[in-house]
Design an enzyme around this catalytic site. Sequence first.
Site, PDB file in Angstrom:
ATOM      1  CB  SER A   1      -0.825  -0.038   1.225  1.00  0.00           C
ATOM      2  OG  SER A   1      -0.162   0.112   2.445  1.00  0.00           O
TER       3      SER A   1
ATOM      4  CE  LYS B   1      -3.015   2.355   4.536  1.00  0.00           C
ATOM      5  NZ  LYS B   1      -2.921   1.173   3.426  1.00  0.00           N
TER       6      LYS B   1
END
Length: 222
Positions: A35, A89
């Site tokens: 990701s 993230k």
Amino acid sequence: MKTWLHANRRIIAFLLLLGVFRSAIADWNPVPTASMRPTILEGDVVLVNRLAYDLRVPFSDTVLARLGDPCRGDIVTFSSPQDGTRLIKRVVALPGDTVEMRDNRLLVNGEQARYEPLGRESPVHVGQRRIAAEREREAIAGSERIVQWLPGSTAHSSFGPVVVPADEYLVLGDNRDNSEDSRYIGFVPRTKLIARAERILVSADILDHWQPRFARFGTPLH
């Protein structure tokens, strides 16, 4: 039992100190997903700073002191507000920011990010397919990073505008078409933040028999 404890007291003390260190000061987190490609690869082990934002009681989520706040561009680890899964993230928008995305183009407080095409990467496995991702350098609000998109993806390429609530953050993965981020899990409350990612400690290619990627050892994260 007492004899065993006495004979192993140094090992026990070391393990306790190591546990306190990892739970309250710094930790290292293996990254199993794509990701955050291309910034962080599958098989990277990332050093995170647990004192970047809060001082906590060891082995708990109890905050003793607030030490700082995330900045735009910080890479953070946090517990998903949906199911508690630990995720990593990038912070894209801060409390009070107005943020939106239009066809993969990010806007924060009315400013559109600048994009510099970087071409395609070598094909990588995405499920059963091999896809060559399109990469661009994204710069906005004083921070920049390399992001990528996967041709033919059905990920959310547009949203908002939305205003980030107080004490919450909007986070995105650098691999925009392969990331479970705020487009799916919502804003991340500050209470869910764990640490700030600082650098890659070690790295191994999980698709090539765990061969070490020595060039990535010790690489700072931006």
